[in-house]
Design a protein around this motif. Structure first.
Motif, PDB file in Angstrom:
ATOM      1  N   GLU A 162       0.757  -1.115  -0.048  1.00 48.08           N
ATOM      2  CA  GLU A 162       0.034   0.007  -0.094  1.00 48.08           C
ATOM      3  C   GLU A 162       0.686   1.153  -0.025  1.00 48.08           C
ATOM      4  O   GLU A 162       1.870   1.384   0.729  1.00 48.08           O
ATOM      5  CB  GLU A 162      -0.805   0.024   1.231  1.00 48.08           C
ATOM      6  CG  GLU A 162      -1.695   1.428   1.339  1.00 48.08           C
ATOM      7  CD  GLU A 162      -2.949   1.278   0.219  1.00 48.08           C
ATOM      8  OE1 GLU A 162      -3.072   2.325  -0.080  1.00 48.08           O
ATOM      9  OE2 GLU A 162      -3.384   0.321  -0.212  1.00 48.08           O
ATOM     10  N   HIS A 163       0.456   2.226  -0.811  1.00 42.73           N
ATOM     11  CA  HIS A 163       1.361   3.469  -0.957  1.00 42.73           C
ATOM     12  C   HIS A 163       1.854   4.128   0.259  1.00 42.73           C
ATOM     13  O   HIS A 163       2.558   4.836   0.550  1.00 42.73           O
ATOM     14  CB  HIS A 163       0.742   4.314  -2.010  1.00 42.73           C
ATOM     15  CG  HIS A 163      -0.517   4.852  -1.803  1.00 42.73           C
ATOM     16  ND1 HIS A 163      -1.718   4.542  -1.549  1.00 42.73           N
ATOM     17  CD2 HIS A 163      -0.696   6.368  -1.157  1.00 42.73           C
ATOM     18  CE1 HIS A 163      -2.636   5.265  -1.279  1.00 42.73           C
ATOM     19  NE2 HIS A 163      -1.990   6.553  -0.907  1.00 42.73           N
ATOM     20  N   THR A 164       0.708   4.069   1.018  1.00 42.16           N
ATOM     21  CA  THR A 164       0.951   4.857   2.524  1.00 42.16           C
ATOM     22  C   THR A 164       2.183   4.347   3.196  1.00 42.16           C
ATOM     23  O   THR A 164       2.553   4.996   4.264  1.00 42.16           O
ATOM     24  CB  THR A 164      -0.468   4.886   3.357  1.00 42.16           C
ATOM     25  OG1 THR A 164      -0.851   3.388   3.559  1.00 42.16           O
ATOM     26  CG2 THR A 164      -1.382   5.576   2.591  1.00 42.16           C
ATOM     27  N   ASP A 180       2.333   1.515  -9.441  1.00 41.46           N
ATOM     28  CA  ASP A 180       1.371   1.915  -8.802  1.00 41.46           C
ATOM     29  C   ASP A 180       0.952   3.475  -9.113  1.00 41.46           C
ATOM     30  O   ASP A 180       1.832   4.337  -8.740  1.00 41.46           O
ATOM     31  CB  ASP A 180       1.531   1.895  -7.332  1.00 41.46           C
ATOM     32  CG  ASP A 180       0.704   2.097  -6.310  1.00 41.46           C
ATOM     33  OD1 ASP A 180      -0.526   2.826  -6.784  1.00 41.46           O
ATOM     34  OD2 ASP A 180       0.763   2.020  -5.035  1.00 41.46           O
ATOM     35  N   LYS A 198      -0.539   5.564  -7.688  1.00 37.39           N
ATOM     36  CA  LYS A 198      -0.833   6.478  -6.338  1.00 37.39           C
ATOM     37  C   LYS A 198       0.677   6.861  -5.997  1.00 37.39           C
ATOM     38  O   LYS A 198       0.391   7.938  -5.438  1.00 37.39           O
ATOM     39  CB  LYS A 198      -1.497   5.580  -5.423  1.00 37.39           C
ATOM     40  CG  LYS A 198      -2.867   5.127  -5.660  1.00 37.39           C
ATOM     41  CD  LYS A 198      -3.586   4.617  -4.377  1.00 37.39           C
ATOM     42  CE  LYS A 198      -5.028   3.958  -4.657  1.00 37.39           C
ATOM     43  NZ  LYS A 198      -5.492   3.267  -3.450  1.00 37.39           N
ATOM     44  N   LEU A 199       1.520   6.255  -6.637  1.00 37.94           N
ATOM     45  CA  LEU A 199       3.076   6.723  -6.088  1.00 37.94           C
ATOM     46  C   LEU A 199       3.564   7.836  -7.279  1.00 37.94           C
ATOM     47  O   LEU A 199       4.315   8.519  -6.663  1.00 37.94           O
ATOM     48  CB  LEU A 199       3.827   5.662  -6.139  1.00 37.94           C
ATOM     49  CG  LEU A 199       3.670   4.660  -4.739  1.00 37.94           C
ATOM     50  CD1 LEU A 199       4.493   3.297  -5.228  1.00 37.94           C
ATOM     51  CD2 LEU A 199       3.965   5.246  -3.684  1.00 37.94           C
ATOM     52  N   GLU A 200       2.749   8.056  -8.119  1.00 38.82           N
ATOM     53  CA  GLU A 200       2.949   9.088  -9.298  1.00 38.82           C
ATOM     54  C   GLU A 200       4.328   9.163  -9.836  1.00 38.82           C
ATOM     55  O   GLU A 200       4.824   9.720  -9.720  1.00 38.82           O
ATOM     56  CB  GLU A 200       2.840  10.554  -8.453  1.00 38.82           C
ATOM     57  CG  GLU A 200       1.306  10.922  -7.979  1.00 38.82           C
ATOM     58  CD  GLU A 200       1.267  12.352  -7.315  1.00 38.82           C
ATOM     59  OE1 GLU A 200       2.267  12.749  -7.025  1.00 38.82           O
ATOM     60  OE2 GLU A 200       0.192  12.548  -6.975  1.00 38.82           O
TER      61      GLU A 200
END
Length: 207
Positions: free
Chosen positions: A6-8, A66, A68-70
């Protein structure tokens, strides 16, 4: 390919502990020693390595699956949408164990295609290692890792993140070295991080 982390997690202090920052230091030190103008970083992570390299006037492009990680390049390491020899150096640290082992050589081969010079690779190594650090008069600091071989290699099954690790059964460091050579790289240097001994680094030169 599935997103496993998970990116967090990459912003969590449990992930970004002291040992990992020492591993980041080795990534940066090894990269800057090669004096590249361009670097491809496989796996975006928390962005720390890219930040420091850019401050040292290196153009860094990240690749990750991912969104979300840009990442700069949204793609798999098995199929990188750039031309041959597009980057001077590639960084691929604590990434390839997230792929089934049959993808190890294909991933390295694809990285080899897009770099003109070197690959800085690190992989998890589950060997037993003990740290010794002494400060002595005149001699100064003496530190080293002492590796104690296991009588029997430990089995490993996919844990949701790692498909394999060096030193587990069927994944000896000798096999890893052989497959690195098979993918078209020469091992110039190899070491384990003193502060995080399960991070084994390989400094590789494209043949």
């Amino acid at each position: 390919m599935d997103i496993q982390v998970e990116h967090t997690v990459y912003n969590d202090l449990n992930y970004n502990d002291k040992g990992r920052f020492n591993s980041f230091w080795h990534q940066i030190d090894a990269a800057l020693a090669l004096k590249p103008k361009t670097i491809m970083e496989v796996g975006t992570g928390n962005g720390f390595v890219k930040f420091v390299l850019k401050k040292n006037n290196v153009a860094v492009s990240t690749i990750d699956i991912d969104p979300k990680l840009e990442p700069d390049i949204l793609a798999s390491v098995l199929s990188i949408p750039v031309g041959d020899n597009a980057f001077d150096v590639a960084l691929c640290c604590q990434v390839l164990e997230h792929l089934p082992y049959e993808n190890f050589v294909p991933a390295l081969t694809e990285i080899r295609r897009v770099v003109s010079g070197h690959l800085i690779l690190s992989l998890p190594d589950m060997h037993r290692a003990y740290r010794f650090n002494m400060q002595l008069p005149i001699l100064g600091e003496i530190k080293f890792l002492w590796t104690l071989p296991r009588l029997k290699s430990q089995e490993w099954t996919f844990n949701g993140e790692h498909y394999w690790n060096i030193s587990n059964k069927n994944y000896s460091v000798g096999r890893i070295r052989s497959d690195i050579e098979k993918a078209g790289f020469k091992i110039e240097k190899e070491f384990c991080v003193f502060e995080m001994s399960w991070h084994r680094f390989f400094i590789l030169k494209k043949k």
